[in-house]
Design an enzyme around this catalytic site. Structure first.
Site, mmCIF file in Angstrom:
data_model
loop_
_atom_site.group_PDB
_atom_site.id
_atom_site.type_symbol
_atom_site.label_atom_id
_atom_site.label_comp_id
_atom_site.label_asym_id
_atom_site.label_seq_id
_atom_site.Cartn_x
_atom_site.Cartn_y
_atom_site.Cartn_z
ATOM 1 N N SER A 108 0.826 -1.213 0.000
ATOM 2 C CA SER A 108 0.000 0.000 0.000
ATOM 3 C C SER A 108 0.856 1.256 0.000
ATOM 4 O O SER A 108 1.902 1.319 0.653
ATOM 5 C CB SER A 108 -0.903 0.009 1.236
ATOM 6 O OG SER A 108 -1.494 1.278 1.402
ATOM 7 N N TYR A 131 -1.531 6.103 -4.647
ATOM 8 C CA TYR A 131 -2.561 7.141 -4.558
ATOM 9 C C TYR A 131 -1.954 8.405 -5.137
ATOM 10 O O TYR A 131 -0.739 8.640 -4.986
ATOM 11 C CB TYR A 131 -2.966 7.395 -3.105
ATOM 12 C CG TYR A 131 -3.964 6.408 -2.547
ATOM 13 C CD1 TYR A 131 -5.152 6.128 -3.209
ATOM 14 C CD2 TYR A 131 -3.729 5.765 -1.333
ATOM 15 C CE1 TYR A 131 -6.074 5.233 -2.689
ATOM 16 C CE2 TYR A 131 -4.644 4.861 -0.806
ATOM 17 C CZ TYR A 131 -5.818 4.608 -1.491
ATOM 18 O OH TYR A 131 -6.726 3.721 -0.979
ATOM 19 N N THR A 157 -4.779 3.136 -7.769
ATOM 20 C CA THR A 157 -6.128 3.011 -7.206
ATOM 21 C C THR A 157 -6.960 4.216 -7.616
ATOM 22 O O THR A 157 -6.574 5.361 -7.375
ATOM 23 C CB THR A 157 -6.045 2.895 -5.669
ATOM 24 O OG1 THR A 157 -5.254 1.748 -5.366
ATOM 25 C CG2 THR A 157 -7.421 2.746 -5.044
ATOM 26 N N LYS A 236 -6.732 -0.050 -10.534
ATOM 27 C CA LYS A 236 -7.440 -0.810 -9.489
ATOM 28 C C LYS A 236 -8.730 -0.087 -9.100
ATOM 29 O O LYS A 236 -8.682 1.045 -8.621
ATOM 30 C CB LYS A 236 -6.523 -0.933 -8.266
ATOM 31 C CG LYS A 236 -7.140 -1.624 -7.070
ATOM 32 C CD LYS A 236 -6.087 -1.876 -5.994
ATOM 33 C CE LYS A 236 -6.642 -2.584 -4.781
ATOM 34 N NZ LYS A 236 -7.415 -1.695 -3.910
ATOM 35 N N HIS A 260 -12.705 -1.947 -3.597
ATOM 36 C CA HIS A 260 -11.930 -1.486 -2.434
ATOM 37 C C HIS A 260 -12.403 -2.202 -1.160
ATOM 38 O O HIS A 260 -12.489 -1.606 -0.082
ATOM 39 C CB HIS A 260 -12.076 0.037 -2.288
ATOM 40 C CG HIS A 260 -10.904 0.712 -1.637
ATOM 41 N ND1 HIS A 260 -10.107 1.608 -2.297
ATOM 42 C CD2 HIS A 260 -10.400 0.639 -0.379
ATOM 43 C CE1 HIS A 260 -9.168 2.054 -1.471
ATOM 44 N NE2 HIS A 260 -9.323 1.473 -0.295
ATOM 45 N N ARG A 263 -15.282 -0.514 0.911
ATOM 46 C CA ARG A 263 -14.980 0.584 1.845
ATOM 47 C C ARG A 263 -15.199 1.947 1.201
ATOM 48 O O ARG A 263 -15.007 2.965 1.846
ATOM 49 C CB ARG A 263 -13.516 0.468 2.292
ATOM 50 C CG ARG A 263 -13.243 -0.809 3.032
ATOM 51 C CD ARG A 263 -11.760 -1.160 3.032
ATOM 52 N NE ARG A 263 -10.952 -0.314 3.867
ATOM 53 C CZ ARG A 263 -10.848 -0.420 5.183
ATOM 54 N NH1 ARG A 263 -11.547 -1.350 5.811
ATOM 55 N NH2 ARG A 263 -10.053 0.364 5.873
HETATM 56 C C1 LIG Z 1 -7.868 -2.240 6.079
HETATM 57 C C2 LIG Z 1 -7.829 -2.041 4.593
HETATM 58 C C3 LIG Z 1 -6.962 -1.100 4.064
HETATM 59 C C4 LIG Z 1 -6.898 -0.923 2.689
HETATM 60 N N1 LIG Z 1 -5.991 -0.041 2.208
HETATM 61 C C5 LIG Z 1 -5.886 0.098 0.870
HETATM 62 C C6 LIG Z 1 -4.907 0.966 0.340
HETATM 63 O O1 LIG Z 1 -4.130 1.590 1.054
HETATM 64 N N2 LIG Z 1 -4.854 1.096 -1.005
HETATM 65 C C7 LIG Z 1 -5.704 0.401 -1.847
HETATM 66 O O2 LIG Z 1 -5.628 0.559 -3.053
HETATM 67 N N3 LIG Z 1 -6.616 -0.448 -1.363
HETATM 68 C C8 LIG Z 1 -6.718 -0.618 -0.032
HETATM 69 N N4 LIG Z 1 -7.634 -1.504 0.455
HETATM 70 C C9 LIG Z 1 -8.439 -2.337 -0.473
HETATM 71 C C10 LIG Z 1 -7.718 -3.659 -0.802
HETATM 72 O O3 LIG Z 1 -6.631 -3.447 -1.658
HETATM 73 C C11 LIG Z 1 -8.647 -4.651 -1.496
HETATM 74 O O4 LIG Z 1 -9.265 -4.034 -2.595
HETATM 75 C C12 LIG Z 1 -9.733 -5.238 -0.575
HETATM 76 O O5 LIG Z 1 -9.253 -5.382 0.738
HETATM 77 C C13 LIG Z 1 -10.192 -6.581 -1.108
HETATM 78 O O6 LIG Z 1 -11.259 -7.080 -0.357
HETATM 79 P P1 LIG Z 1 -11.086 -8.170 0.833
HETATM 80 O O7 LIG Z 1 -10.545 -7.417 2.011
HETATM 81 O O8 LIG Z 1 -12.484 -8.631 1.035
HETATM 82 O O9 LIG Z 1 -10.149 -9.244 0.339
HETATM 83 C C14 LIG Z 1 -7.729 -1.680 1.829
HETATM 84 C C15 LIG Z 1 -8.603 -2.622 2.376
HETATM 85 C C16 LIG Z 1 -8.660 -2.821 3.736
HETATM 86 C C17 LIG Z 1 -9.587 -3.869 4.290
HETATM 87 C C1 LIG Z 2 -5.533 5.321 4.729
HETATM 88 C C2 LIG Z 2 -6.582 4.909 3.716
HETATM 89 C C3 LIG Z 2 -6.675 5.922 2.630
HETATM 90 C C4 LIG Z 2 -6.229 3.546 3.196
HETATM 91 C C5 LIG Z 2 -7.328 2.869 2.474
HETATM 92 O O1 LIG Z 2 -7.335 2.817 1.281
HETATM 93 C C6 LIG Z 2 -8.398 2.223 3.202
HETATM 94 O O2 LIG Z 2 -8.443 2.315 4.433
HETATM 95 O O3 LIG Z 2 -9.260 1.627 2.560
#
Ligand SMILES: Cc1cc2nc3c(=O)[nH]c(=O)nc-3n(C[C@H](O)[C@H](O)[C@H](O)COP(=O)(O)O)c2cc1C
Ligand SMILES: CC(C)CC(=O)C(=O)O
Length: 371
Positions: A108, A131, A157, A236, A260, A263
């Protein structure tokens, strides 16, 4: 050994016990009503498998390549932020788990270990998630650092012009630590009282993202990104055929079907429900990766049958890390690999090429067969 977890769900339970509530909620949560969060896993449960019998499955080969890089299975670690909130050693342990399992790691942009620390910790093949900040020069510098440190691809992303509304983080007043990659460049902490007042209703993370992330990022900026790096660029956050086609037009080297981890925008479909639409638009011209809701080897099998070249795993790896450190992260990947291997054996698919669209039945198939 009686308490050794046997599946991802049990690792999630252990992580919940191990972590402070604020951090567990951050890792596990989704946005707003968390409709898409539930859908990401439940949509897999509505897809069934059509196994074929009497195939020689004495040898199962899960190995493949992603962008030409060898991997023991079509499984990658998705980039997830701030692993030191899960374990004091953070992303370095995650990278070592990837190396031990011979799978590729996505790091990340918002990691708690630096790019250099992760790169020097082991020989895992690594892709760098990007990012784009309003201050473009900071994002450009991170791309350079990733390139100099042997990362093999950029995962841009594109689903986060603003942070999704994660209500648990708001209630918990979620606090992010200063991220070492940005020391002297950007404060990742909320650093003055006026900002806290302005963003009183949001979480610290939301305040940070709205101050720093560039919401003007658009298709024309892909040319900018490609001009500052020689690395392949993957987008992504693609969820529609229209955007898959545009992505190919601007010349990206791969697409990641992702919401994502539910989220960002709530009420988008489960990623597994839109995978086929994107795969059909891409027609094999560039790789299609997939993430969202994978908790079982059968889920991976279903994503492959619907046309993904490989899948990425997000939360399960973090749960492993939180529950049992590097060992836990490694075990989570190994369990998913073992489950995929067994699924392939029991459905008559000795190699990844043997997994076809005919090996699964989706709700759309059921609907058509009733017409
Ligand atoms: C705690 C957390 C932090 C994440 N941080 C990022 C991030 O910094 N950058 C990003 O592109 N995606 C981020 N994601 C999304 C993940 O890359 C991914 O798309 C997602 O977790 C996939 O779903 P899953 O958790 O059900 O496997 C984050 C997801 C979670 C759960
Ligand atoms: C610090 C956040 C921007 C990281 C992220 O992508 C997330 O928490 O889903």
């Amino acid at each position: 050994m009686g308490d050794e977890p046997v599946n991802v769900k049990e690792y999630q339970e252990l992580a919940k016990q191990a972590l402070p509530k604020m951090y567990y909620d951050y890792f596990a949560g989704g946005s707003e009503d968390q409709h898409t969060l539930r859908e990401n896993t439940e949509a897999f449960q509505r897809i069934t498998i059509r196994p074929r019998i009497l195939v020689d499955v004495s040898k199962i080969d899960m190995s493949t390549t992603i962008l030409g890089y060898k991997t023991s299975a079509p499984i990658m670690i998705a980039p997830t932020a701030m692993h030191k909130l899960a374990h004091p050693e953070g992303e370095v342990l995650t990278a070592k788990a990837a190396a031990a399992c011979n799978v590729i790691m996505g790091l990340s942009f918002m990691s708690t270990c630096t790019i250099e620390e992760v790169a020097s910790s082991c020989n895992a093949i690594r892709f760098f998630q990007l990012y784009v900040y309003k201050r473009r020069e900071i994002s450009a510098l991170m791309v350079k650092r990733a390139e100099m440190n042997g990362f093999k691809a950029i995962l841009l992303t594109v689903d986060t012009p603003k942070l999704g509304r994660r209500e648990a983080d708001i209630k918990n007043k979620m606090i992010a630590p200063q991220l070492k990659n940005f020391e002297g460049l950007v404060s990742t902490e909320v650093d003055d009282a006026s900002e806290i007042t302005i963003c009183f209703e949001g979480s610290n993370l939301e305040a940070f993202a709205s101050r720093i992330f560039d919401p003007s990022l658009s298709w024309k900026d892909i040319a900018w990104l490609k001009s500052i790096t020689k690395l392949p660029v993957l987008i992504k956050g693609v969820l529609t055929r229209e955007d898959a086609i545009k992505a190919m037009e601007v010349g990206v080297e791969g697409i990641i079907v992702s919401n994502h981890g539910a989220r960002q925008l709530d009420y988008v479909p489960a990623t597994i429900a839109v995978l086929e639409e994107v795969v059909a638009a891409v027609r094999g011209r560039i790789p299609v990766l997939f993430d969202g809701g994978i908790r079982r080897g059968t889920d991976i099998f279903k994503a492959l049958a619907l046309g993904a070249n490989a899948v990425m795993i997000g939360r399960p790896v973090v749960y492993g890390l939180a529950a049992k450190g590097g060992y836990g992260a490694r075990r989570v990947i190994e369990m998913l690999k073992d489950e995929l291997e067994l699924t392939m054996a029991l459905s008559g698919c000795p190699t990844l090429n043997d997994i076809t669209r005919n090996h699964v039945v989706t709700q759309i198939d059921n609907h058509h067969s009733r017409l």
